[in-house]
Design an enzyme around this catalytic site. Structure first.
Site, PDB file in Angstrom:
ATOM      1  N   LYS A 158       2.668   4.742   4.770  1.00 46.95           N
ATOM      2  CA  LYS A 158       2.949   3.564   3.969  1.00 46.95           C
ATOM      3  C   LYS A 158       1.700   2.683   3.929  1.00 46.95           C
ATOM      4  O   LYS A 158       0.782   2.873   4.684  1.00 46.95           O
ATOM      5  CB  LYS A 158       4.111   2.770   4.594  1.00 46.95           C
ATOM      6  CG  LYS A 158       5.462   3.431   4.338  1.00 46.95           C
ATOM      7  CD  LYS A 158       6.619   2.609   4.847  1.00 46.95           C
ATOM      8  CE  LYS A 158       6.652   1.188   4.383  1.00 46.95           C
ATOM      9  NZ  LYS A 158       6.593   1.005   2.915  1.00 46.95           N
ATOM     10  N   SER A 208       6.690  -0.784  -6.022  1.00 46.14           N
ATOM     11  CA  SER A 208       7.396  -0.614  -7.295  1.00 46.14           C
ATOM     12  C   SER A 208       8.788  -0.007  -7.125  1.00 46.14           C
ATOM     13  O   SER A 208       9.609  -0.094  -8.035  1.00 46.14           O
ATOM     14  CB  SER A 208       6.548   0.257  -8.224  1.00 46.14           C
ATOM     15  OG  SER A 208       6.304   1.514  -7.618  1.00 46.14           O
ATOM     16  N   GLU A 261       5.230  -4.951   6.948  1.00 48.36           N
ATOM     17  CA  GLU A 261       6.257  -3.908   6.813  1.00 48.36           C
ATOM     18  C   GLU A 261       6.570  -3.302   8.172  1.00 48.36           C
ATOM     19  O   GLU A 261       7.729  -3.132   8.549  1.00 48.36           O
ATOM     20  CB  GLU A 261       5.778  -2.802   5.868  1.00 48.36           C
ATOM     21  CG  GLU A 261       5.735  -3.237   4.417  1.00 48.36           C
ATOM     22  CD  GLU A 261       5.320  -2.119   3.480  1.00 48.36           C
ATOM     23  OE1 GLU A 261       4.810  -1.095   3.966  1.00 48.36           O
ATOM     24  OE2 GLU A 261       5.506  -2.280   2.266  1.00 48.36           O
TER      25      GLU A 261
HETATM   26  C1  5RP Z   1       3.405  -0.994   0.241  1.00 48.54           C
HETATM   27  C2  5RP Z   1       4.094   0.289   0.597  1.00 48.54           C
HETATM   28  C3  5RP Z   1       4.941   0.907  -0.445  1.00 48.54           C
HETATM   29  O1  5RP Z   1       6.220   1.069   0.071  1.00 48.54           O
HETATM   30  C4  5RP Z   1       4.359   2.234  -0.841  1.00 48.54           C
HETATM   31  O2  5RP Z   1       3.028   2.017  -1.226  1.00 48.54           O
HETATM   32  C5  5RP Z   1       5.154   2.845  -1.993  1.00 48.54           C
HETATM   33  O3  5RP Z   1       4.952   2.106  -3.144  1.00 48.54           O
HETATM   34  P1  5RP Z   1       5.681   2.422  -4.507  1.00 48.54           P
HETATM   35  O4  5RP Z   1       7.147   2.215  -4.291  1.00 48.54           O
HETATM   36  O5  5RP Z   1       5.085   1.418  -5.480  1.00 48.54           O
HETATM   37  O6  5RP Z   1       5.371   3.833  -4.906  1.00 48.54           O
HETATM   38  O7  5RP Z   1       3.985   0.800   1.688  1.00 48.54           O
HETATM   39  O8  5RP Z   1       2.325  -1.238   1.065  1.00 48.54           O
END
Ligand code: 5RP
Length: 216
Positions: free
Chosen positions: A115, A47, A124
């Site tokens: 992450k 997000s 990622e």
């Molecule tokens: C996806 C990730 C995201 O970067 C992490 O979960 C942060 O998410 P958000 O920006 O929705 O808080 O690693 O797997």
């Protein structure tokens, strides 16, 4: 050593206290200031990262950025970027990226990250381990003293084959040892874990009092 630069820009929002999503957007927009024409950029997932993808597309359409190539870190981001007209490529064609921008679930004082709670950690990690700069964007709720400090689990990606068996072995490993790192990866069935250690070069934190940048 970590260098702190406090830019102290009060968030520009319509109300007195910015919402968490507004803070994420502020951090994302700040990160996109690192993007220059001609760059190959890793496009993160989640997000927060979604705001960065929107902003890159906006600058491309305004002609303020040119010849950008994006490498998406998930199918979702790929769909978003394609729908916004961002040219995409992959690591086969571009094995070294100029920059990657992504969110995180936790950030410790040394810029280590957890992450993957959004579900895309393998892609990622592949993309973000081969970029010259990795800019992480978070709102202040993601800051922790120690990884795991939020109390939530560390995401671990495993192959679907007998995944419950792998889960049991992982739980036993965590019981036996207080600290486990790459040992997790040696367990057959494990694909990758969500600890991104020593990878971020900059972390941009948006809080109610302003934006803070931490550089490595
Ligand atoms: C996806 C990730 C995201 O970067 C992490 O979960 C942060 O998410 P958000 O920006 O929705 O808080 O690693 O797997």
């Amino acid at each position: 050593p970590i260098h702190f630069i406090s830019t102290i820009e009060p968030p520009q929002t319509s109300h007195l206290l910015p919402t968490q999503d507004e803070l994420k957007k502020i951090a994302a927009y700040k990160a996109v200031e690192f993007v220059e024409s001609g760059m190959v950029i890793g496009l993160g997932t989640g997000s927060t990262a979604t705001h960065a993808v929107d902003r890159i597309a906006e600058l491309l359409h305004q002609g303020k950025l040119k010849n950008i190539v994006g490498i998406p870190t998930s199918k979702k981001t790929q769909e978003q970027a394609l729908s916004l007209g961002i040219p995409l490529s992959d690591l086969d064609k571009h094995p070294i990226l100029d920059l990657a921008i992504d969110g995180a679930d936790e950030v410790d004082p040394y810029l280590n990250l957890i992450k993957g709670r959004g579900g895309s950690l393998l892609r990622e990690k592949m993309v973000e381990s081969t970029c010259k700069k990795f800019v992480v964007i978070v709102d202040e709720t993601k800051l922790v003293k120690n990884l795991g400090g939020s109390g939530d689990a560390v995401p671990i990606e495993v192959v679907p084959f007998c995944w419950k068996f792998t889960e049991t072995r992982l739980r036993n490993l965590f019981e036996e040892k207080f600290e486990v790192g790459d040992e997790i990866l040696r367990l057959p069935g494990v694909v990758e874990h969500g600890m991104f250690l020593n990878m971020a070069t900059t972390v941009i934190v948006a809080g109610e009092l302003g934006v803070t940048m931490k550089h490595k």
